[in-house]
Design a protein around this motif. Structure first.
Motif, PDB file in Angstrom:
ATOM      1  N   VAL A  51       0.838  -1.205   0.000  1.00 55.94           N
ATOM      2  CA  VAL A  51       0.000   0.000   0.000  1.00 55.94           C
ATOM      3  C   VAL A  51       0.872   1.255   0.000  1.00 55.94           C
ATOM      4  O   VAL A  51       0.611   2.218  -0.731  1.00 55.94           O
ATOM      5  CB  VAL A  51      -0.946  -0.003   1.220  1.00 55.94           C
ATOM      6  CG1 VAL A  51      -1.615   1.365   1.399  1.00 55.94           C
ATOM      7  CG2 VAL A  51      -2.011  -1.079   1.056  1.00 55.94           C
ATOM      8  N   ASP A 111       1.178   4.453  -2.688  1.00 51.27           N
ATOM      9  CA  ASP A 111       1.046   5.836  -2.231  1.00 51.27           C
ATOM     10  C   ASP A 111       2.255   6.672  -2.629  1.00 51.27           C
ATOM     11  O   ASP A 111       2.110   7.812  -3.097  1.00 51.27           O
ATOM     12  CB  ASP A 111       0.855   5.853  -0.713  1.00 51.27           C
ATOM     13  CG  ASP A 111       0.617   7.253  -0.188  1.00 51.27           C
ATOM     14  OD1 ASP A 111      -0.412   7.853  -0.553  1.00 51.27           O
ATOM     15  OD2 ASP A 111       1.448   7.749   0.601  1.00 51.27           O
ATOM     16  N   SER A 171      -7.047   8.287  -5.198  1.00 55.21           N
ATOM     17  CA  SER A 171      -6.373   7.810  -3.992  1.00 55.21           C
ATOM     18  C   SER A 171      -7.383   7.210  -3.015  1.00 55.21           C
ATOM     19  O   SER A 171      -7.150   6.142  -2.443  1.00 55.21           O
ATOM     20  CB  SER A 171      -5.618   8.967  -3.321  1.00 55.21           C
ATOM     21  OG  SER A 171      -4.966   8.528  -2.148  1.00 55.21           O
ATOM     22  N   TYR A 205      -7.625   3.177  -1.663  1.00 56.47           N
ATOM     23  CA  TYR A 205      -7.641   2.734  -0.276  1.00 56.47           C
ATOM     24  C   TYR A 205      -8.918   1.995   0.076  1.00 56.47           C
ATOM     25  O   TYR A 205      -8.920   1.122   0.954  1.00 56.47           O
ATOM     26  CB  TYR A 205      -7.447   3.934   0.660  1.00 56.47           C
ATOM     27  CG  TYR A 205      -5.996   4.308   0.840  1.00 56.47           C
ATOM     28  CD1 TYR A 205      -5.172   3.596   1.710  1.00 56.47           C
ATOM     29  CD2 TYR A 205      -5.432   5.353   0.118  1.00 56.47           C
ATOM     30  CE1 TYR A 205      -3.837   3.919   1.865  1.00 56.47           C
ATOM     31  CE2 TYR A 205      -4.092   5.696   0.268  1.00 56.47           C
ATOM     32  CZ  TYR A 205      -3.308   4.969   1.141  1.00 56.47           C
ATOM     33  OH  TYR A 205      -1.980   5.284   1.288  1.00 56.47           O
TER      34      TYR A 205
END
Length: 207
Positions: free
Chosen positions: A145, A149, A166, A170
């Motif tokens: 993850v 990012d 974004s 998530y």
């Protein structure tokens, strides 16, 4: 103040490092670090306007390269850390696979380590190995993850729909993520979608 354990010498890039280079928003090269750096140096010498960014494939951290001099000089500097460590090491049993790093701990941590058998390095290795066994899947998911990012912030932070994409990532909203990134530069989008797919798979395994 925390005390610091200093490494024996500079840390070289591992021989098996793989990475991906972008010339602005276009994929320049992907593969072994040496091959990618060579391609990047050739592009710079040819007058590319950049910016030229190199990301390691494991965590999408940017790799800083000193491109001064010839291609041979640039490549030689990649392994200067390894040479310095070998020259400075005293005779004895080789520390195969050991990479020196800086570790910062509070005094009470050093006191505890000092009371354990085997020395600080051995204890720290055992603690890390135990944590990997206990939380391996969760740790891989977290790193995957974070990789998405990092890459997304650097390469797509100024692109339209970044914030929404974004959030979709998530939340695991794969179709919405694909829709929101559809208009992004194809090389950036393709690399990002590959990273996102890995992260979603790792999160699924960690559940």
């Amino acid at each position: 103040m925390p005390d610091t354990m200093h490494p024996d010498g500079p840390t070289p890039y591992p021989d098996d490092t793989t990475c991906t280079a972008f010339d602005h928003q276009h994929l320049l090269a992907s593969g072994a670090l040496t091959d990618v750096v060579r391609a990047a140096k050739q592009a710079l010498d040819a007058g590319t306007r950049g910016p030229l960014l190199i990301f390691d494939d494991h965590g999408s951290r940017q790799i800083e390269i000193d491109f001064r001099g010839t291609v041979h000089e640039v490549l030689a500097r990649l392994h200067q850390g390894a040479v310095a460590e070998t020259v400075g090491r005293s005779p004895g049993r080789p520390k195969l696979g050991v990479v020196p790093r800086e570790v910062t701990l509070l005094p009470r941590h050093w006191d505890w380590l000092g009371q354990q058998p085997g020395g600080a390095s051995a204890i720290l290795r055992r603690l890390v190995e135990q944590a990997l066994r206990d939380n391996g899947a969760k740790e891989r998911a977290r790193q995957a993850v974070e990789s998405v990012d990092r890459f997304m912030r650097v390469m797509a932070g100024d692109l339209a729909g970044y914030e929404e994409a974004s959030r979709a990532f998530y939340r695991g909203e794969q179709k919405r993520f694909a829709t929101l990134t559809a208009a992004w530069p194809i090389d950036v989008r393709t690399h990002l979608q590959r990273l996102a797919a890995i992260a979603w798979d790792e999160r699924k395994d960690a559940c």
